[in-house]
Design a protein around this motif. Structure first.
Motif, PDB file in Angstrom:
ATOM      1  N   SER A  59     -10.949   1.172 -13.978  1.00  0.00           N
ATOM      2  CA  SER A  59     -10.265   2.001 -12.982  1.00  0.00           C
ATOM      3  C   SER A  59      -8.762   2.000 -13.250  1.00  0.00           C
ATOM      4  O   SER A  59      -8.208   1.042 -13.811  1.00  0.00           O
ATOM      5  CB  SER A  59     -10.526   1.473 -11.572  1.00  0.00           C
ATOM      6  OG  SER A  59     -11.896   1.558 -11.250  1.00  0.00           O
ATOM      7  N   ALA A  86      -7.492   0.976  -8.396  1.00  0.00           N
ATOM      8  CA  ALA A  86      -7.874  -0.431  -8.271  1.00  0.00           C
ATOM      9  C   ALA A  86      -7.166  -1.089  -7.087  1.00  0.00           C
ATOM     10  O   ALA A  86      -7.777  -1.839  -6.312  1.00  0.00           O
ATOM     11  CB  ALA A  86      -7.541  -1.173  -9.560  1.00  0.00           C
ATOM     12  N   THR A  87      -5.868  -0.801  -6.946  1.00  0.00           N
ATOM     13  CA  THR A  87      -5.120  -1.354  -5.811  1.00  0.00           C
ATOM     14  C   THR A  87      -5.674  -0.845  -4.494  1.00  0.00           C
ATOM     15  O   THR A  87      -5.835  -1.595  -3.523  1.00  0.00           O
ATOM     16  CB  THR A  87      -3.629  -0.992  -5.926  1.00  0.00           C
ATOM     17  OG1 THR A  87      -3.120  -1.473  -7.170  1.00  0.00           O
ATOM     18  CG2 THR A  87      -2.831  -1.603  -4.789  1.00  0.00           C
ATOM     19  N   SER A  88      -5.983   0.462  -4.463  1.00  0.00           N
ATOM     20  CA  SER A  88      -6.556   1.047  -3.248  1.00  0.00           C
ATOM     21  C   SER A  88      -7.893   0.411  -2.905  1.00  0.00           C
ATOM     22  O   SER A  88      -8.185   0.131  -1.736  1.00  0.00           O
ATOM     23  CB  SER A  88      -6.723   2.563  -3.449  1.00  0.00           C
ATOM     24  OG  SER A  88      -7.255   3.155  -2.274  1.00  0.00           O
ATOM     25  N   GLN A  95     -10.837  -8.108  -5.913  1.00  0.00           N
ATOM     26  CA  GLN A  95     -11.425  -6.766  -6.030  1.00  0.00           C
ATOM     27  C   GLN A  95     -10.585  -5.876  -6.943  1.00  0.00           C
ATOM     28  O   GLN A  95     -11.127  -5.120  -7.764  1.00  0.00           O
ATOM     29  CB  GLN A  95     -11.539  -6.133  -4.635  1.00  0.00           C
ATOM     30  CG  GLN A  95     -12.053  -4.704  -4.622  1.00  0.00           C
ATOM     31  CD  GLN A  95     -13.513  -4.593  -5.036  1.00  0.00           C
ATOM     32  OE1 GLN A  95     -14.166  -5.597  -5.333  1.00  0.00           O
ATOM     33  NE2 GLN A  95     -14.039  -3.381  -5.039  1.00  0.00           N
ATOM     34  N   THR A  96      -9.258  -5.966  -6.815  1.00  0.00           N
ATOM     35  CA  THR A  96      -8.382  -5.169  -7.679  1.00  0.00           C
ATOM     36  C   THR A  96      -8.578  -5.542  -9.153  1.00  0.00           C
ATOM     37  O   THR A  96      -8.677  -4.671 -10.027  1.00  0.00           O
ATOM     38  CB  THR A  96      -6.905  -5.384  -7.279  1.00  0.00           C
ATOM     39  OG1 THR A  96      -6.720  -4.973  -5.922  1.00  0.00           O
ATOM     40  CG2 THR A  96      -5.972  -4.586  -8.176  1.00  0.00           C
ATOM     41  N   SER A  97      -8.659  -6.837  -9.426  1.00  0.00           N
ATOM     42  CA  SER A  97      -8.865  -7.289 -10.810  1.00  0.00           C
ATOM     43  C   SER A  97     -10.205  -6.815 -11.355  1.00  0.00           C
ATOM     44  O   SER A  97     -10.312  -6.395 -12.521  1.00  0.00           O
ATOM     45  CB  SER A  97      -8.783  -8.814 -10.876  1.00  0.00           C
ATOM     46  OG  SER A  97      -7.518  -9.273 -10.477  1.00  0.00           O
ATOM     47  N   TYR A 122       0.829  -1.205   0.000  1.00  0.00           N
ATOM     48  CA  TYR A 122       0.000   0.000   0.000  1.00  0.00           C
ATOM     49  C   TYR A 122       0.867   1.261   0.000  1.00  0.00           C
ATOM     50  O   TYR A 122       0.617   2.211  -0.750  1.00  0.00           O
ATOM     51  CB  TYR A 122      -0.895  -0.032   1.238  1.00  0.00           C
ATOM     52  CG  TYR A 122      -1.801   1.168   1.407  1.00  0.00           C
ATOM     53  CD1 TYR A 122      -2.993   1.273   0.705  1.00  0.00           C
ATOM     54  CD2 TYR A 122      -1.469   2.189   2.295  1.00  0.00           C
ATOM     55  CE1 TYR A 122      -3.839   2.365   0.880  1.00  0.00           C
ATOM     56  CE2 TYR A 122      -2.300   3.280   2.472  1.00  0.00           C
ATOM     57  CZ  TYR A 122      -3.482   3.370   1.769  1.00  0.00           C
ATOM     58  OH  TYR A 122      -4.302   4.446   1.937  1.00  0.00           O
ATOM     59  N   GLY A 143      -8.854  -2.655  -3.657  1.00  0.00           N
ATOM     60  CA  GLY A 143      -8.605  -4.001  -3.156  1.00  0.00           C
ATOM     61  C   GLY A 143      -8.169  -3.994  -1.703  1.00  0.00           C
ATOM     62  O   GLY A 143      -8.646  -4.783  -0.880  1.00  0.00           O
ATOM     63  N   THR A 192      -3.709   2.604  -9.588  1.00  0.00           N
ATOM     64  CA  THR A 192      -3.652   3.047  -8.195  1.00  0.00           C
ATOM     65  C   THR A 192      -5.014   2.930  -7.529  1.00  0.00           C
ATOM     66  O   THR A 192      -5.137   2.444  -6.397  1.00  0.00           O
ATOM     67  CB  THR A 192      -3.148   4.499  -8.114  1.00  0.00           C
ATOM     68  OG1 THR A 192      -1.830   4.580  -8.662  1.00  0.00           O
ATOM     69  CG2 THR A 192      -3.122   4.985  -6.675  1.00  0.00           C
ATOM     70  N   ALA A 229      -8.606  -9.218  -1.735  1.00  0.00           N
ATOM     71  CA  ALA A 229      -8.046  -7.966  -2.253  1.00  0.00           C
ATOM     72  C   ALA A 229      -7.661  -8.103  -3.719  1.00  0.00           C
ATOM     73  O   ALA A 229      -7.926  -7.198  -4.530  1.00  0.00           O
ATOM     74  CB  ALA A 229      -6.825  -7.568  -1.419  1.00  0.00           C
ATOM     75  N   LEU A 249      -9.968  -3.109 -12.154  1.00  0.00           N
ATOM     76  CA  LEU A 249      -9.189  -2.897 -13.370  1.00  0.00           C
ATOM     77  C   LEU A 249     -10.018  -3.238 -14.609  1.00  0.00           C
ATOM     78  O   LEU A 249      -9.982  -2.519 -15.618  1.00  0.00           O
ATOM     79  CB  LEU A 249      -7.920  -3.754 -13.338  1.00  0.00           C
ATOM     80  CG  LEU A 249      -6.802  -3.302 -12.403  1.00  0.00           C
ATOM     81  CD1 LEU A 249      -5.697  -4.357 -12.339  1.00  0.00           C
ATOM     82  CD2 LEU A 249      -6.224  -1.958 -12.862  1.00  0.00           C
TER      83      LEU A 249
END
Length: 476
Positions: free
Chosen positions: A442, A447-449, A433-435, A304, A451, A445, A430, A438
């Motif tokens: 999104s 997408a990572t946030s 959710q990030t995938s 993070y 997740g 950054t 996580a 994306l």
């Protein structure tokens, strides 16, 4: 009656428990050794890219640099605790420290991936001897009362700090001296411990000629190792992977066999009557949840800080220093709070504070470094430090001296299994959710946030669940 007959007629008396005229110095050395054990589970994380470049390891092989340590550590802890009860806590502790230091030297001198993975596995195996024996020695040096509370406070703070300090020290050592330094740092500390403990703790205690439960040891060790392997690899290979399913099935079969063996053994590795102690039961359940929270949290924080807040590796490590300071600072306050509010109330409150700090971090968003990370991380450190202290104290409360190694092994096992489970489940959530973000368009950054928002909220749920366990599993 001759001398030999007279000796046989007398009941056997266990050797006296460890004693030391400098028990606080002994505690400091024991805590330092435990710090190394916890530290080594996380210190290599930031060094992994450099290790991969130097030894030619791909991403899958690098993941095994961590897994090779965690597998034998988690799988052998229960056996390590029982070996300490049987052969002497000081003796097993010193063997564990010596083996751990030599394996660290081999890891730092590794010239290829095979040598490094083998050294890491040996590190984990000797750590499984060191960790339960050191906590058992603490409980014997401080049998009861306010002194034990203070001792466990320091112990819990140092152990908890190991997870936070891993990222910081890993970044500093790798940047300054190269990746072997994250292993070589264990050598001077190991030598100090090996010299100091025989001088500070002058007597040991064993359980006499009691036979070891070989079948129970084999099924428990292999079952726990298979469970840790399945949980560790599930997030990487996928939960429907034949390898993961095979490991999971083996773990269930071996642990079921362990239960059957223990019910029939004359000297079981894990007497199920031990769990009649509701304090020990509650403490281990909470430590299972806290282990899951901690490993997932510190893994997420390192990513993070670099991918969302865009800090470099060294700055990311230094950013966790306030959390570590808060974690250590609370150790001196917890015993006084316990004396006034009670152990269970203090533990429940600490878990609520931990959960609140993680929720604050999750919902802070892009409010800046101070409000968005620094302040919530201090709250997290306060809650985490108090939780480690009180959960450990609860897990060993009321345990007989002859089972102190068993109790210590269980605490560490709960933490390791919880860590593998928490990271696998929350890390998987996580990543999914990030995938999804994306795929929805999104940015990386954002997408990572998103997740990590779910991961942090999951950590908070585990903490609040631990507070509920503390309240529901009452002493009797």
């Amino acid at each position: 009656m001759n001398a030999s007959a007279a000796t046989a007629a007398r009941p056997s008396i266990a050797p006296p428990a460890p004693r030391s005229s400098h028990r606080w110095w002994a505690l400091a050395v024991l805590a330092l050794a435990q710090f190394l054990v916890v530290l080594d589970a996380s210190i290599v994380n930031i060094a992994l890219p450099t290790v991969g470049t130097a030894l030619g390891l791909d991403t899958a092989a690098l993941a095994w640099v961590v897994t090779a340590y965690v597998l034998p550590f988690g799988g052998l802890l229960l056996l390590g605790g029982r070996l300490a009860d049987r052969f002497g806590h000081r003796r097993v502790f010193l063997i564990g420290v010596a083996g751990f230091a030599l394996a660290s030297l081999a890891a730092g001198l590794s010239v290829d991936g095979t040598m490094l993975l083998a050294a890491r596995a040996v590190q984990g195996a000797f750590a499984a001897l060191l960790a339960p024996a050191s906590l058992a020695l603490l409980t014997q040096l401080f049998p009861d009362g306010a002194a034990r509370g203070k001792a466990l406070g320091l112990w819990g703070a140092v152990a908890g700090m190991g997870s936070a300090a891993g990222v910081l020290l890993g970044g500093v050592l790798t940047a300054s001296f190269g990746w072997p330094a994250v292993f070589f740092v264990n050598l001077p500390v190991g030598i100090l411990v090996l010299v100091a403990i025989p001088l500070l703790i002058t007597r040991d205690r064993t359980s006499g000629g009691e036979r070891m439960d070989a079948a129970g040891a084999a099924t428990a060790t292999l079952g726990l190792a298979a469970a840790v392997a399945a949980l560790s690899e599930g997030g990487t290979l996928g939960w429907t992977s034949p390898i993961v399913l095979g490991l999971g099935s083996a773990a269930l079969a071996l642990l079921a066999a362990f239960v059957l063996v223990e019910r029939r053994a004359s000297h079981p590795l894990l007497p199920f009557s031990f769990f009649r102690n509701r304090d020990a039961l509650a403490g281990n359940l909470v430590m299972l949840l806290v282990g899951g929270s901690t490993v997932a949290l510190f893994f997420a924080l390192s990513v993070y800080l670099q991918e969302v807040l865009h800090l470099d590796a060294l700055a990311a490590g230094l950013s966790q220093l306030p959390l570590a300071i808060a974690l250590i600072g609370i150790a001196g306050v917890v015993p006084a709070v316990v004396a006034k509010a009670g152990l269970r109330s203090t533990l429940a409150g600490a878990l609520v504070v931990l959960g609140a700090g993680v929720v604050w971090l999750a919902l802070a968003g892009s409010t800046g470094f101070v409000a968005g990370f620094l302040l919530p991380s201090v709250v997290i450190g306060l809650g985490l430090g108090a939780t480690f202290v009180t959960a450990t104290q609860l897990a060993v409360r009321g345990v007989s001296e002859s089972e102190s190694g068993l109790a210590s092994g269980l605490v560490n096992t709960a933490q390791q299994i919880g860590g593998a489970l928490g990271l696998a489940i929350l890390g998987g959530i996580a990543a999914a959710q990030t995938s999804a973000l994306l795929a929805a368009g999104s940015g990386a950054t954002a997408a990572t946030s998103g997740g990590f928002l779910l991961l942090f909220l999951g950590v908070a749920v585990l903490a609040i669940t631990g507070a509920g366990v503390t309240a529901l599993v009452r002493s009797r």
